[in-house]
Design an enzyme around this catalytic site. Structure first.
Site, short mmCIF file in Angstrom:
data_model
loop_
_atom_site.label_atom_id
_atom_site.label_comp_id
_atom_site.label_asym_id
_atom_site.label_seq_id
_atom_site.Cartn_x
_atom_site.Cartn_y
_atom_site.Cartn_z
N THR A 120 8.27 -30.82 13.23
CA THR A 120 9.75 -30.23 13.34
C THR A 120 10.64 -31.24 12.72
O THR A 120 11.80 -30.98 12.51
CB THR A 120 9.81 -30.49 14.70
OG1 THR A 120 9.37 -31.54 15.63
CG2 THR A 120 9.30 -29.01 15.67
N LYS A 141 14.32 -30.82 10.77
CA LYS A 141 15.73 -31.62 10.94
C LYS A 141 16.10 -32.17 9.47
O LYS A 141 17.37 -31.93 9.30
CB LYS A 141 15.37 -32.73 11.76
CG LYS A 141 15.05 -32.13 13.25
CD LYS A 141 14.32 -33.47 14.08
CE LYS A 141 13.68 -32.78 15.19
NZ LYS A 141 12.59 -33.88 15.94
N HIS A 144 -0.81 -26.82 20.89
CA HIS A 144 0.30 -27.27 19.61
C HIS A 144 -0.74 -28.21 19.05
O HIS A 144 -0.08 -28.88 18.01
CB HIS A 144 1.03 -28.34 20.35
CG HIS A 144 2.27 -27.89 21.26
ND1 HIS A 144 3.51 -27.68 20.69
CD2 HIS A 144 2.33 -27.43 22.29
CE1 HIS A 144 4.07 -27.06 21.45
NE2 HIS A 144 3.45 -27.14 22.75
N LYS A 165 -1.67 -37.82 9.16
CA LYS A 165 -0.21 -37.44 8.84
C LYS A 165 0.05 -38.41 7.57
O LYS A 165 0.84 -38.39 6.51
CB LYS A 165 0.86 -38.21 9.84
CG LYS A 165 0.86 -37.24 11.06
CD LYS A 165 1.85 -37.64 11.92
CE LYS A 165 1.80 -36.94 13.35
NZ LYS A 165 2.88 -35.51 13.20
N LYS A 190 7.44 -40.59 11.41
CA LYS A 190 6.79 -39.83 12.62
C LYS A 190 5.55 -40.84 13.16
O LYS A 190 5.69 -41.99 12.81
CB LYS A 190 6.15 -38.51 11.97
CG LYS A 190 5.44 -39.16 10.50
CD LYS A 190 4.75 -37.73 10.02
CE LYS A 190 5.86 -37.19 9.23
NZ LYS A 190 6.42 -35.84 9.54
N ARG A 191 4.86 -40.11 14.20
CA ARG A 191 3.66 -40.92 14.74
C ARG A 191 2.91 -41.49 13.57
O ARG A 191 2.65 -40.64 12.72
CB ARG A 191 2.95 -40.26 15.86
CG ARG A 191 3.71 -39.71 17.23
CD ARG A 191 4.14 -40.94 17.86
NE ARG A 191 2.78 -41.75 18.23
CZ ARG A 191 2.25 -41.44 19.50
NH1 ARG A 191 2.79 -40.84 20.44
NH2 ARG A 191 1.29 -42.17 19.80
C1 26W Z 1 -4.23 -35.36 25.77
C2 26W Z 1 -3.30 -36.15 24.86
C3 26W Z 1 -2.48 -35.48 24.06
C4 26W Z 1 -1.01 -35.89 24.02
C5 26W Z 1 -0.32 -34.81 23.36
C6 26W Z 1 -2.93 -34.55 23.12
C7 26W Z 1 -2.08 -33.79 22.17
C8 26W Z 1 -0.61 -33.94 22.60
C9 26W Z 1 0.49 -33.21 21.70
C10 26W Z 1 -0.24 -31.71 21.48
C11 26W Z 1 0.63 -33.78 20.18
C12 26W Z 1 1.80 -33.18 19.66
O1 26W Z 1 2.84 -33.53 19.94
N1 26W Z 1 1.72 -32.21 18.84
C13 26W Z 1 2.79 -31.63 17.92
O2 26W Z 1 3.32 -30.65 18.34
C14 26W Z 1 4.55 -30.47 17.88
C15 26W Z 1 5.19 -29.53 18.33
O3 26W Z 1 4.63 -28.06 18.53
C16 26W Z 1 4.29 -29.78 16.40
O4 26W Z 1 5.26 -29.78 15.67
C17 26W Z 1 3.30 -30.81 15.73
O5 26W Z 1 2.94 -30.60 14.43
C18 26W Z 1 2.03 -31.39 16.63
O6 26W Z 1 1.25 -32.28 16.03
#
Ligand code: 26W
Length: 811
Positions: A652, A656, A356, A550, A544-545
């Site tokens: 995503t 929406k 992701h 971003k 968003k975050r």
């Molecule tokens: C280890 C810490 C950590 C925790 C969560 C690292 C990375 C994450 C996720 C991968 C972050 C995340 O939510 N990524 C998002 O995933 C969405 C679903 O696929 C995408 O639409 C977003 O672009 C992406 O930033």
């Protein structure tokens, strides 16, 4: 589905209420009424669950388990009623009792067990799997505290704990009978029995994993799948009396506390990895409990372990659950006594992995020492996987040691989880076309070269049931009236709406629906912030975050520039706008927190300046989450998707917004590219560098933020406003943002894209002036959004990754 009549509903609801509270529902509080309704519905689902399980057990269809550290479900009542086909009966029935369903819905705490995109995607996938009649279940952690609650105090983010379980949770059912033991620490004793090595894990610390099950109901198809979230408990719920007697009372309490810590709280970092032991514990905890219970269930129903990969698929949502691979190997080797080769064949055929993010700071790697100490047997297995993998590399890359060590699973004293995930699975997918291409050509290119057939794309999606039908009833009614209801089961039928987008009356209707949604949001804004916004202004949402990539900063600089212009030229002809921001910053991410403070400070200045505040308003809504998104998205005119190209894997919320008839202003990043492909140049606002330009700068350098400012006086001045006291008396208040741009050379090319962002924003204004034109564009966006339903995404996963038995009989 046989739904209830209104009369029966009322009768059942009243009697449920009496049973729970010993009085009539008319005397109850809304919270009690919500509890009673929830438990009535939960009971009805129980029957559906039992039937579904019975069917799965007898048809032996392939079971999919989606392992995810995060499930961001939001509220369940409304969506569950919708899927059960009971929304109307329930609303009408309650009305007869003088109860407003909406007032009860608000009592439900958001289930916020996720950070953002990744967790919400998992929730959308559960809804789609159930609705498509696919036997797909979730496996995760039941965090006692979910994602923190955000408060804005003095313009700054303050984090409070999210005690979401305080009032209980009607949807979950504790299953003590299905508990598993997870083992940490200790040693591994190896015994040679007749030439076969037997591994004994000794002196370990046992942890009891207790599952809580939440049913996931499909859309009017009598399917209820299961979301199983694990909670950590001491094995002896009471203190350990033997150590108590020895005077080791404190040790016993220490053990209990350390165990309960495992499922205590969700880590609030996304896109930033911290090598904390507790996080590794969390990962192994739910993975081990999950895999053990899946195998137990499989064997209980007479499954042959050698056919496991034909009957079960285990999907890992990013690398966080990668330990599924060595854990499954451990069980197959040590408990099922299979050979390494058999175990490896089954494991790799069973597991598939989604990436992701390409942000390198988010890649998980664990120090070998920590890993070995916490998971001694698992470490041995990972070592063996690594050795065998490296051997296979030697065959191909003779003498190329650098390449081999860069691809190794264990190297430089770290275990690299992405490498383990790629090697131990049969499928690796990215989440949008560009993202997958970057994985193949850049980030994971060596692996792609070695395993070209493992790599594939699955563009993300969102459930149109929650994000359109449930959250935007006005628009849904218009769609049903014009194109009929088929889009509910076949979301790409929304295309039929395209021809209506040209019609004046439909355009007007779209405008009216949007205005109504905007009035609702304006009310929420007023309640939450005291700020009064004009529903006729353009609602521009950036929610968003909060993260540098971003580029909330780019939006801020543009507002700061607009403010300067309006001051200089009070008669400037602009479209009145309401800038809406929302989002949480990771508690340890200073720059992101500083960005929140900047947004709020700009808001304070602008909103209180009578020279401009009839034209622009800046609002920051605190505590962004699923429920707030459901209010913001249907009320938005312009959707900000302005990440630095290549950095947003998919996004995503972009989907929406589009589905709710907002127009996207975007870089050609992530799924924005595919939205652009769908609607064409005329129905989206694209700006900024393309991926080639960005990658070129990243690889070859040559970008200078200071030069950018020198060339563009307006930009220089706006950036200067960050540190001249204009937005805060303390001139150093936004120094970290200023420095990120000017001292650290603007890693995310904010200044580079500034001019083109302003240009396209002018075009937005021009377009918005023509209300009919704008509504036509909205209509076209809605019509083309069906492909972004997660139903499409899940069908692709099911067909080309999971090989699941597809029974679309209710479609
Ligand atoms: C280890 C810490 C950590 C925790 C969560 C690292 C990375 C994450 C996720 C991968 C972050 C995340 O939510 N990524 C998002 O995933 C969405 C679903 O696929 C995408 O639409 C977003 O672009 C992406 O930033």
């Amino acid at each position: 589905m046989d739904t209830m009549s209104k009369k029966t509903f009322i009768k059942n609801y009243q009697s449920k209420y009496r049973e729970l509270y010993g009085e009539e529902v008319e005397f109850g509080s809304n919270q009690q009424r919500y509890e009673a309704l929830g438990s009535l519905i939960r009971e009805m689902i129980l029957k559906i669950s039992m039937d579904t399980n019975k069917r799965y057990n007898s048809t032996k269809e392939k079971q999919i388990y989606y392992f995810s550290m995060e499930f961001l479900l939001g509220r369940l009542l409304g969506d569950t009623l919708l899927n059960m086909g009971m929304l109307d009966v329930c609303r009408e029935g309650l009305k007869e009792l003088n109860i407003n369903l909406k007032d009860l819905e608000e009592w439900e705490q958001d289930q916020g067990l996720g950070n953002g995109g990744l967790g919400r995607l998992a929730a959308c996938f559960l809804d789609s799997m159930a609705s498509l009649n696919i036997a797909g279940h979730g496996c995760g952690i039941r965090y006692k505290y979910g994602f923190f609650e955000q408060k804005i105090i003095n313009r700054k983010q303050v984090e409070l704990s999210d005690n979401w379980l305080r009032e209980g949770n009607v949807w979950e059912k504790r299953r003590q009978d299905k508990a598993e033991i997870v083992k940490f620490g200790g040693d591994v004793k190896v015994e040679n029995v007749d030439g076969k090595l037997i591994f004994h894990h000794i002196n370990y610390e046992p942890v009891l994993a207790v599952p809580y099950d939440t049913p996931i109901v499909g859309y009017r198809n009598k399917v209820a799948n299961n979301l199983r979230l694990w909670s950590a408990e001491a094995v002896n719920n009471e203190f350990d009396y033997s150590s108590f007697r020895r005077g080791d009372f404190l040790k016993a309490i220490e053990y209990k506390n350390s165990v309960e810590l495992i499922s205590q709280v969700l880590y609030p970092e996304d896109s930033f990895y911290e090598g904390k032991m507790l996080r590794l514990k969390q990962e192994y905890f739910f993975v081990s409990a999950g895999v053990q219970s899946i195998i137990r269930h499989y064997k209980k129903h007479k499954g042959d372990i050698l056919d496991f990969d034909e009957k079960v698929a285990l999907h890992i949502n990013d690398t966080h659950p990668t330990l599924v691979i060595p854990e499954l190997m451990r069980i197959l080797l040590d408990e099922e006594n299979l050979s390494w080769e058999e175990a490896w064949r089954i494991t790799t055929n069973t597991v598939s992995y989604t990436n992701h993010t390409i942000m390198s700071e988010a890649l998980e790697k664990w120090p070998v020492d920590m890993f070995k100490k916490l998971l001694p047997r698992i470490y041995m297995i990972v070592e063996e996987i690594n050795e065998r993998f490296c051997k296979s590399l030697w065959g191909k890359y003779i003498g190329q040691w650098d390449k081999i060590s860069s691809m190794a699973i264990i190297a430089d004293e770290y275990v690299k989880m992405a490498h383990l995930a790629i090697v131990g699975s049969h499928s690796v997918n990215g989440v949008a076309k560009l993202h997958t291409e970057i994985l193949k050509k850049e980030e994971m290119k060596d692996f792609y070269y070695f395993y070209p057939n493992k790599f594939n794309n699955k563009t993300n999606g969102i459930t149109h049931r929650r994000w359109l039908i449930k959250s935007n009833p006005g628009l849904t009614n218009l769609l049903c009236d014009t194109i009929g209801e088929s889009f509910i089961k076949h979301p790409t039928d929304l295309l039929n709406f395209e021809k209506f987008a040209n019609k004046t009356d439909i355009q007007e209707e779209l405008g009216r629906i949007k205005l109504e949604n905007k009035m609702n949001l304006a009310k929420i804004i007023k309640n939450k912030t005291g700020i009064i916004v004009d529903p006729n202004s353009l609602f521009d949402a950036h929610v968003k975050r909060i993260h540098a990539y971003k580029r909330q900063t780019l939006n801020c600089l543009r507002i700061m520039d607009l403010y300067n212009q309006l001051i200089e030229n009070p008669n400037k002809d602009i479209i009145p706008r309401t800038f809406i921001f929302a989002g949480k910053a990771a508690p340890g991410y200073y720059l992101a927190k500083n960005t929140i403070e900047l947004i709020n400070s700009i808001g304070e200045v602008v909103n209180n300046d009578p020279r401009v505040n009839e034209k622009i308003k800046v609002v920051f809504l605190e505590n962004y989450g699923v429920s707030l998104a459901e209010d913001i998205i249907p009320a938005t005119d312009l959707s900000e998707q302005i990440s630095t190209t290549t950095k947003e894997a998919s996004g995503t919320s972009n989907m929406k917004f589009m589905m709710n008839g907002a127009i996207t202003i975007a870089t050609l990043d992530g799924a924005n590219i595919e939205i652009h492909d769908e609607v064409g140049d005329e129905n989206i606002f694209i700006f900024g560098m393309n991926s080639r330009e960005v990658l070129n700068y990243i690889e070859n350098g040559g970008y200078s933020a200071v030069e950018m400012c020198k060339e563009d006086k307006k930009l220089e001045r706006t950036v200067g406003d960050l540190i001249n006291g204009k937005y805060c008396q303390d001139k150093n208040a936004f120094k970290s943002i200023y420095d990120s741009l000017m001292i650290y050379n603007d890693e995310f090319f904010v200044l580079k894209d500034f001019e083109s962002y302003l240009d396209i924003q002018r075009k937005v204004d021009e377009t918005f002036k023509d209300a009919r034109m704008w509504q036509k564009m909205c209509g076209i966006n809605i019509a083309h959004s069906g492909i972004f339903s997660s139903d499409r995404t899940i069908k692709e996963y099911a067909a080309s990754i999971w090989g699941s038995t597809l029974l679309y009989k209710n479609l």
